[in-house]
Design an enzyme around this catalytic site. Structure first.
Site, PDB file in Angstrom:
ATOM      1  N   ASP A 143       0.834  -1.207   0.000  1.00  0.00           N
ATOM      2  CA  ASP A 143       0.000   0.000   0.000  1.00  0.00           C
ATOM      3  C   ASP A 143       0.866   1.252   0.000  1.00  0.00           C
ATOM      4  O   ASP A 143       0.460   2.302   0.513  1.00  0.00           O
ATOM      5  CB  ASP A 143      -0.922  -0.014   1.230  1.00  0.00           C
ATOM      6  CG  ASP A 143      -2.054   0.985   1.107  1.00  0.00           C
ATOM      7  OD1 ASP A 143      -2.646   1.343   2.146  1.00  0.00           O
ATOM      8  OD2 ASP A 143      -2.351   1.424  -0.038  1.00  0.00           O
ATOM      9  N   LYS A 182       2.714   3.498  -5.682  1.00  0.00           N
ATOM     10  CA  LYS A 182       2.170   2.473  -6.599  1.00  0.00           C
ATOM     11  C   LYS A 182       3.195   1.987  -7.621  1.00  0.00           C
ATOM     12  O   LYS A 182       3.133   0.862  -8.057  1.00  0.00           O
ATOM     13  CB  LYS A 182       0.909   3.009  -7.291  1.00  0.00           C
ATOM     14  CG  LYS A 182      -0.127   3.555  -6.305  1.00  0.00           C
ATOM     15  CD  LYS A 182      -0.348   2.634  -5.099  1.00  0.00           C
ATOM     16  CE  LYS A 182      -1.033   3.369  -3.965  1.00  0.00           C
ATOM     17  NZ  LYS A 182      -0.998   2.605  -2.674  1.00  0.00           N
ATOM     18  N   ASP A 213      -3.269  -3.057  -2.448  1.00  0.00           N
ATOM     19  CA  ASP A 213      -4.326  -2.050  -2.483  1.00  0.00           C
ATOM     20  C   ASP A 213      -4.195  -1.208  -3.760  1.00  0.00           C
ATOM     21  O   ASP A 213      -3.124  -1.130  -4.363  1.00  0.00           O
ATOM     22  CB  ASP A 213      -4.216  -1.139  -1.248  1.00  0.00           C
ATOM     23  CG  ASP A 213      -5.426  -0.220  -1.100  1.00  0.00           C
ATOM     24  OD1 ASP A 213      -5.283   0.860  -0.517  1.00  0.00           O
ATOM     25  OD2 ASP A 213      -6.529  -0.591  -1.588  1.00  0.00           O
ATOM     26  N   ASN A 214      -5.290  -0.596  -4.176  1.00  0.00           N
ATOM     27  CA  ASN A 214      -5.291   0.433  -5.234  1.00  0.00           C
ATOM     28  C   ASN A 214      -4.906  -0.048  -6.619  1.00  0.00           C
ATOM     29  O   ASN A 214      -4.319   0.710  -7.401  1.00  0.00           O
ATOM     30  CB  ASN A 214      -4.346   1.589  -4.858  1.00  0.00           C
ATOM     31  CG  ASN A 214      -4.604   2.118  -3.494  1.00  0.00           C
ATOM     32  OD1 ASN A 214      -3.754   2.029  -2.614  1.00  0.00           O
ATOM     33  ND2 ASN A 214      -5.787   2.651  -3.270  1.00  0.00           N
ATOM     34  N   GLU A 271     -11.496   4.077  -0.962  1.00  0.00           N
ATOM     35  CA  GLU A 271     -11.911   4.394   0.405  1.00  0.00           C
ATOM     36  C   GLU A 271     -12.767   5.659   0.458  1.00  0.00           C
ATOM     37  O   GLU A 271     -12.439   6.666  -0.147  1.00  0.00           O
ATOM     38  CB  GLU A 271     -10.689   4.550   1.334  1.00  0.00           C
ATOM     39  CG  GLU A 271      -9.575   5.442   0.837  1.00  0.00           C
ATOM     40  CD  GLU A 271      -8.488   4.678   0.097  1.00  0.00           C
ATOM     41  OE1 GLU A 271      -8.791   3.638  -0.496  1.00  0.00           O
ATOM     42  OE2 GLU A 271      -7.347   5.136   0.070  1.00  0.00           O
TER      43      GLU A 271
HETATM   44  O1  LIG Z   1      -0.679   7.077  -3.100  1.00  0.00           O
HETATM   45  C1  LIG Z   1      -1.233   6.311  -2.327  1.00  0.00           C
HETATM   46  N1  LIG Z   1      -0.561   5.616  -1.415  1.00  0.00           N
HETATM   47  C2  LIG Z   1       0.877   5.824  -1.282  1.00  0.00           C
HETATM   48  C3  LIG Z   1       1.232   5.533   0.157  1.00  0.00           C
HETATM   49  C4  LIG Z   1       2.336   6.034   0.680  1.00  0.00           C
HETATM   50  C5  LIG Z   1       2.669   5.775   2.098  1.00  0.00           C
HETATM   51  O2  LIG Z   1       3.745   4.831   2.140  1.00  0.00           O
HETATM   52  C6  LIG Z   1       4.969   5.486   2.433  1.00  0.00           C
HETATM   53  N2  LIG Z   1       5.928   4.976   1.448  1.00  0.00           N
HETATM   54  C7  LIG Z   1       5.898   5.171   0.117  1.00  0.00           C
HETATM   55  N3  LIG Z   1       6.900   4.502  -0.480  1.00  0.00           N
HETATM   56  C8  LIG Z   1       7.583   3.865   0.501  1.00  0.00           C
HETATM   57  C9  LIG Z   1       8.719   3.005   0.538  1.00  0.00           C
HETATM   58  N4  LIG Z   1       9.420   2.622  -0.571  1.00  0.00           N
HETATM   59  C10 LIG Z   1       9.241   3.192  -1.882  1.00  0.00           C
HETATM   60  C11 LIG Z   1      10.085   4.479  -1.966  1.00  0.00           C
HETATM   61  O3  LIG Z   1      11.411   4.160  -1.691  1.00  0.00           O
HETATM   62  N5  LIG Z   1       9.130   2.504   1.722  1.00  0.00           N
HETATM   63  C12 LIG Z   1       8.459   2.835   2.850  1.00  0.00           C
HETATM   64  N6  LIG Z   1       7.380   3.649   2.906  1.00  0.00           N
HETATM   65  C13 LIG Z   1       6.967   4.157   1.732  1.00  0.00           C
HETATM   66  C14 LIG Z   1       4.669   6.970   2.332  1.00  0.00           C
HETATM   67  O4  LIG Z   1       5.518   7.711   3.199  1.00  0.00           O
HETATM   68  C15 LIG Z   1       3.217   7.013   2.763  1.00  0.00           C
HETATM   69  O5  LIG Z   1       3.076   6.910   4.161  1.00  0.00           O
HETATM   70  C16 LIG Z   1      -2.705   6.142  -2.345  1.00  0.00           C
HETATM   71  C17 LIG Z   1      -3.446   7.086  -3.062  1.00  0.00           C
HETATM   72  C18 LIG Z   1      -4.835   7.021  -3.121  1.00  0.00           C
HETATM   73  C19 LIG Z   1      -5.571   8.011  -3.884  1.00  0.00           C
HETATM   74  C20 LIG Z   1      -6.609   7.625  -4.716  1.00  0.00           C
HETATM   75  C21 LIG Z   1      -7.324   8.578  -5.456  1.00  0.00           C
HETATM   76  C22 LIG Z   1      -6.995   9.918  -5.346  1.00  0.00           C
HETATM   77  F1  LIG Z   1      -7.693  10.848  -6.035  1.00  0.00           F
HETATM   78  C23 LIG Z   1      -5.953  10.317  -4.514  1.00  0.00           C
HETATM   79  C24 LIG Z   1      -5.246   9.372  -3.785  1.00  0.00           C
HETATM   80  C25 LIG Z   1      -5.509   5.986  -2.439  1.00  0.00           C
HETATM   81  C26 LIG Z   1      -4.768   5.040  -1.718  1.00  0.00           C
HETATM   82  O6  LIG Z   1      -5.392   4.017  -1.030  1.00  0.00           O
HETATM   83  C27 LIG Z   1      -3.376   5.107  -1.679  1.00  0.00           C
HETATM   84  O7  LIG Z   1      -2.697   4.122  -0.982  1.00  0.00           O
HETATM   85 MG   LIG Z   2      -4.009   2.490  -0.481  1.00  0.00          MG
END
Ligand SMILES: O=C(NC/C=C/[C@H]1O[C@@H](n2cnc3c(NCCO)ncnc32)[C@H](O)[C@@H]1O)c1cc(-c2ccc(F)cc2)cc(O)c1O
Ligand SMILES: [Mg+2]
Length: 214
Positions: free
Chosen positions: A141, A144, A169-170, A199
């Protein structure tokens, strides 16, 4: 100074949820996101699918990629069998601070190890650092465009065994097209799509459950 959305979400948990009651923490976050401010938690509709997969797999070891505020962390941890462990990776320190408090408020901290850092750095160190052999369940999650590279990395690091479950997810919104193409066409996975909604909205989204065949 202005508060952040995760800080306001935590405030809603501390105001409306009962310490030590994970379900009340989930309800408080869902109420906040439905009525006050949308946030990217897996939410209640997809959350019920997540719950059923966790109950079915009854995993001893779980990896979550992307903790954010800890909503799915609490959801998963509250349904784990005794002695099971959930490692959740979060590389944004501000989100990690909030998630730790949400996890503590729910009273599931004994089952959760929140590791601050990037999945790309930590996946190769899971065995030596945390004594993990393989993961029974992985919940994806995070960013993406990282689902596919991190899945390949987990394969290369031998963190998946015959029967390990990936739950993503997603896969529709925002979408993970390269990941979907991979798990649906690779002979090493048996994949299944669970249709749902983004969600707190009526937009289509869903979870992809993929069994690693070894
Ligand atoms: O973008 C979405 N999720 C991203 C999550 C990021 C979280 O995870 C952390 N994260 C990211 N990469 C890494 C990583 N490793 C990779 C980098 O090194 N290693 C560790 N942690 C990481 C971030 O710091 C955040 O805490 C999303 C968008 C919509 C959405 C839908 C429709 C819309 F219109 C708008 C938004 C709905 C959803 O359910 C979604 O999950
Ligand atoms: Mg999500």
């Amino acid at each position: 100074t202005q508060s952040t959305r995760p800080q306001r979400l935590l405030g809603a948990v501390q105001k409306n949820a009962t310490r030590g009651h994970p379900r009340s923490v989930i309800q408080a976050i869902d109420h906040f996101c439905r009525n006050k401010e949308w946030a990217m938690n897996v939410g209640d509709e997809k959350g019920c699918i997540l719950d059923s997969v966790v109950s079915e797999v009854s995993p001893a070891t779980v990896l979550e990629l992307g903790t954010y505020c800890g909503y799915s962390t609490v959801r998963i941890a509250s349904r784990l069998p005794p002695h099971a462990k959930l490692i959740t990776l979060e590389f944004n320190p501000e989100f990690a601070v909030i998630a730790r408090q949400v996890i503590a408020w729910a009273g599931v901290e004994d089952k959760v190890q929140l590791v601050e850092g990037a999945s790309g750095d930590w996946i190769p160190r899971m065995k030596e650092q945390f004594g993990v052999k393989t993961f029974d369940l992985v919940f994806l999650d995070h960013w993406k465009d990282r689902y596919l590279p991190d899945t390949k990395l987990m394969e290369e690091c031998g963190l998946l065994r015959k029967g390990s479950i990936l739950l993503a997810d997603n896969v529709i919104c925002p979408g993970t097209p390269d990941y979907l193409e991979y798990v649906r066409n690779s002979p090493r996975y048996e994949s299944q799509y669970f249709k749902s909604h983004l969600e707190y909205t009526k937009v289509e989204d869903g979870l992809e459950k993929s069994v690693f065949l070894g």
